[in-house]
Design an enzyme around this catalytic site. Sequence first.
Site, PDB file in Angstrom:
ATOM      1  N   ASN A  37      82.005   9.194 -49.651  1.00  0.00           N
ATOM      2  CA  ASN A  37      80.831   8.631 -48.998  1.00  0.00           C
ATOM      3  C   ASN A  37      79.635   9.248 -49.707  1.00  0.00           C
ATOM      4  OD1 ASN A  37      82.761   7.679 -47.271  1.00  0.00           O
ATOM      5  ND2 ASN A  37      81.915   8.585 -45.417  1.00  0.00           N
TER       6      ASN A  37
ATOM      7  N   GLN B   8      79.796   3.884 -33.509  1.00  0.00           N
ATOM      8  CA  GLN B   8      78.491   3.337 -33.869  1.00  0.00           C
ATOM      9  C   GLN B   8      78.317   1.870 -33.508  1.00  0.00           C
ATOM     10  OE1 GLN B   8      78.873   5.376 -37.937  1.00  0.00           O
ATOM     11  NE2 GLN B   8      76.668   5.306 -37.642  1.00  0.00           N
TER      12      GLN B   8
ATOM     13  N   ASN C  22      86.848  11.073 -41.530  1.00  0.00           N
ATOM     14  CA  ASN C  22      85.578  10.728 -42.151  1.00  0.00           C
ATOM     15  C   ASN C  22      84.671  11.947 -42.199  1.00  0.00           C
ATOM     16  OD1 ASN C  22      83.484   8.610 -42.988  1.00  0.00           O
ATOM     17  ND2 ASN C  22      82.422   9.745 -41.380  1.00  0.00           N
ATOM     18  N   GLU C  23      84.227  12.303 -43.391  1.00  0.00           N
ATOM     19  CA  GLU C  23      83.184  13.319 -43.582  1.00  0.00           C
ATOM     20  C   GLU C  23      83.385  14.571 -42.732  1.00  0.00           C
ATOM     21  OE1 GLU C  23      79.213  11.874 -43.585  1.00  0.00           O
ATOM     22  OE2 GLU C  23      79.656  10.202 -44.902  1.00  0.00           O
TER      23      GLU C  23
ATOM     24  N   TRP D 262      78.030   0.572 -46.796  1.00  0.00           N
ATOM     25  CA  TRP D 262      77.683   1.034 -45.449  1.00  0.00           C
ATOM     26  C   TRP D 262      76.335   0.430 -45.102  1.00  0.00           C
ATOM     27  CZ3 TRP D 262      80.310   3.323 -41.657  1.00  0.00           C
ATOM     28  CH2 TRP D 262      79.577   3.682 -40.515  1.00  0.00           C
TER      29      TRP D 262
ATOM     30  N   GLU E 139      72.910   5.048 -35.149  1.00  0.00           N
ATOM     31  CA  GLU E 139      72.899   5.991 -36.272  1.00  0.00           C
ATOM     32  C   GLU E 139      72.829   7.434 -35.742  1.00  0.00           C
ATOM     33  OE1 GLU E 139      73.685   5.927 -39.376  1.00  0.00           O
ATOM     34  OE2 GLU E 139      72.922   7.945 -39.784  1.00  0.00           O
ATOM     35  N   TRP E 140      73.843   7.822 -34.989  1.00  0.00           N
ATOM     36  CA  TRP E 140      74.012   9.199 -34.522  1.00  0.00           C
ATOM     37  C   TRP E 140      72.707   9.747 -33.918  1.00  0.00           C
ATOM     38  CZ3 TRP E 140      78.954   9.248 -34.037  1.00  0.00           C
ATOM     39  CH2 TRP E 140      79.756   8.576 -34.966  1.00  0.00           C
TER      40      TRP E 140
ATOM     41  N   PHE F 142      70.812   0.659 -41.074  1.00  0.00           N
ATOM     42  CA  PHE F 142      71.594   0.721 -42.311  1.00  0.00           C
ATOM     43  C   PHE F 142      72.300  -0.603 -42.615  1.00  0.00           C
ATOM     44  CE2 PHE F 142      71.391   5.376 -42.115  1.00  0.00           C
ATOM     45  CZ  PHE F 142      71.594   5.786 -43.429  1.00  0.00           C
TER      46      PHE F 142
ATOM     47  N   HIS G 165      86.394   9.305 -36.844  1.00  0.00           N
ATOM     48  CA  HIS G 165      85.012   9.253 -37.333  1.00  0.00           C
ATOM     49  C   HIS G 165      84.128   9.898 -36.255  1.00  0.00           C
ATOM     50  CE1 HIS G 165      82.229   6.928 -40.242  1.00  0.00           C
ATOM     51  NE2 HIS G 165      81.433   7.674 -39.493  1.00  0.00           N
TER      52      HIS G 165
ATOM     53  N   TYR H  23      75.412   9.140 -50.689  1.00  0.00           N
ATOM     54  CA  TYR H  23      74.099   8.615 -50.308  1.00  0.00           C
ATOM     55  C   TYR H  23      72.938   9.077 -51.181  1.00  0.00           C
ATOM     56  CZ  TYR H  23      76.245   6.546 -46.202  1.00  0.00           C
ATOM     57  OH  TYR H  23      77.018   5.771 -45.380  1.00  0.00           O
TER      58      TYR H  23
ATOM     59  N   ARG I 166      86.584  -1.568 -43.571  1.00  0.00           N
ATOM     60  CA  ARG I 166      86.911  -0.209 -43.138  1.00  0.00           C
ATOM     61  C   ARG I 166      86.283   0.025 -41.758  1.00  0.00           C
ATOM     62  NH1 ARG I 166      83.910   5.123 -44.254  1.00  0.00           N
ATOM     63  NH2 ARG I 166      85.377   6.595 -43.352  1.00  0.00           N
TER      64      ARG I 166
ATOM     65  N   GLU J  14      81.875   4.758 -48.481  1.00  0.00           N
ATOM     66  CA  GLU J  14      80.556   4.434 -47.923  1.00  0.00           C
ATOM     67  C   GLU J  14      79.483   4.614 -48.987  1.00  0.00           C
ATOM     68  OE1 GLU J  14      79.243   6.557 -44.413  1.00  0.00           O
ATOM     69  OE2 GLU J  14      81.218   6.325 -43.492  1.00  0.00           O
TER      70      GLU J  14
HETATM   71  C1  BGC Z   1      78.536   8.491 -41.877  1.00  0.00           C
HETATM   72  C2  BGC Z   1      78.074   7.277 -41.125  1.00  0.00           C
HETATM   73  C3  BGC Z   1      76.564   7.250 -41.080  1.00  0.00           C
HETATM   74  C4  BGC Z   1      76.048   7.190 -42.505  1.00  0.00           C
HETATM   75  C5  BGC Z   1      74.545   7.174 -42.609  1.00  0.00           C
HETATM   76  C6  BGC Z   1      77.720   8.826 -43.081  1.00  0.00           C
HETATM   77  O1  BGC Z   1      77.399  10.170 -43.033  1.00  0.00           O
HETATM   78  O2  BGC Z   1      79.903   8.425 -42.148  1.00  0.00           O
HETATM   79  O3  BGC Z   1      78.653   7.285 -39.862  1.00  0.00           O
HETATM   80  O4  BGC Z   1      76.075   6.202 -40.334  1.00  0.00           O
HETATM   81  O5  BGC Z   1      76.504   8.279 -43.226  1.00  0.00           O
HETATM   82  O6  BGC Z   1      73.974   8.326 -42.114  1.00  0.00           O
END
Ligand code: BGC
Length: 461
Positions: A291, A18, A164-165, A412, A419-420, A428, A119, A293, A75, A365
């Site tokens: 992580n 990223q 990661n995830e 994060w 952002e993918w 972010f 990741h 959100y 990290r 995160e």
């Molecule tokens: C991921 C990050 C991503 C963030 C926000 C997480 O799922 O580890 O790479 O940028 O969320 O979408």
Amino acid sequence: MKVFPKDFTWGVATSAHQIEGAHTADGKGPSTWDAYCQIPGKINNGDTSAIACDHYNRYAEDIKLISDLGVTAYRFSICWSRILPDGKGVINQAGIDFYNRLIDGLIAKGVTPYVTLYHWDLPLALQMENDGWLSETTVQAFARYAEICFQAFGDRVKHWMTFNENWCTAVLGHGTGVFAPGRVSQTEPYLVGHNLLLAHAYAVKKFRTGSYQGVIGIANNCDFREPLSNSPEDIAAAQESLEFFYGWLTDPVVFGHYPAIMRERLGTRLPEFTAEESELLKGSADFLGLNHYTTHYASRQAPAQNAVAPGDGNGGMSEDQHLYLSSDPAWPVTSMGWFVVPWGFRKMLNWIHQRYNGLPIYVTENGTAITANGVDEAIDDQERAYFVSEYTQALKQAVTEDGVNVQGYFAWTLMDNFEWCQGYNMRFGLIYCDFDSLKRTPKTSYYAYQSIINESRNSTQ
Ligand code: BGC
């Protein structure tokens, strides 16, 4: 007044793909995400990660921004195809040199490196030649790659995360197909999850049987699920959803097996561990990363309003969970469409603490996305400052009032980045990145987080 423990770790997180850019520099091999960006329609606006924040060349400036933020931990992830361009053959010394410069620079500033080995940027050769995470070859290749990293950096890196995830690699990469490698299937996510868990176990075995010091864990993601009502059905729906989400990829590394509800529902779609694999997995995490959100309500029956249909809004596979997700219209919503629910975070931490018997937790995160028109609007990110303040407050309650064993928190993310599949549209960062000039400008939230850290430090005994 209740305060964070003195040795509580405050950090900030990023990932290689990223931020690094320099996608062909110094012998780096291509990754699945490099290739995925080339497929028309996959990434918003046709953005690519080729340059991203150009951190590969600007890492010294970024170390200063990390240090000035006041965090004591950073990290980041290692790009596997910088170290092994084809994933399993010859080592690329220039890749090792880059991470040595980064690690040394952080330590010189008193910032402790927390390293994620994977990741999401799989070396493309492993995908093309071996079907990526569907194959045992990739599992063994990961264990070797991990050992190379332990040998190269283990004298200075004492905090490791294998993955990661994995939920995203499995579900978004092989279920809904919105992430690389873009596969759509009802069975592959469970095979991929299984192989990722085995790869974790073999890497941890290398770590523990080598003469390395430090701790190793895994960073899994989970949204919280609150029962929509007090009915036993809704309580069960929320619990099962958490087991399908976090338990799926965490129970095996603690207990050596999948949650019973998954085995029951999925039958032969869920692979089985041999007795030997199960033994290897059991207790293979010194700590659990989270992580986190957002939060949803969960119910067995479709709620009357604000319902999110199964499979919608949470990335798929929820049809296996036999439940409905919904939200409260009063919850603030981020640009990603994710709900801001700090109490859900607190409950999530309590859930992990109870299920895994107090195993140390790191929040690896937590953050929020805000789209903005121009730099001035982006820098004045009051919503993010509010988010960080509310979520760290919920964290504090979990730690100081509920006694949850959280050892650290990583915001994060350091700066706006790739952002993918959302490309550069979703910001972010605590720091604004101008993707033309690559200039970095700290936002209001950078200073808000800095104050939270200072306050926490000053009030600890
Ligand atoms: C991921 C990050 C991503 C963030 C926000 C997480 O799922 O580890 O790479 O940028 O969320 O979408």
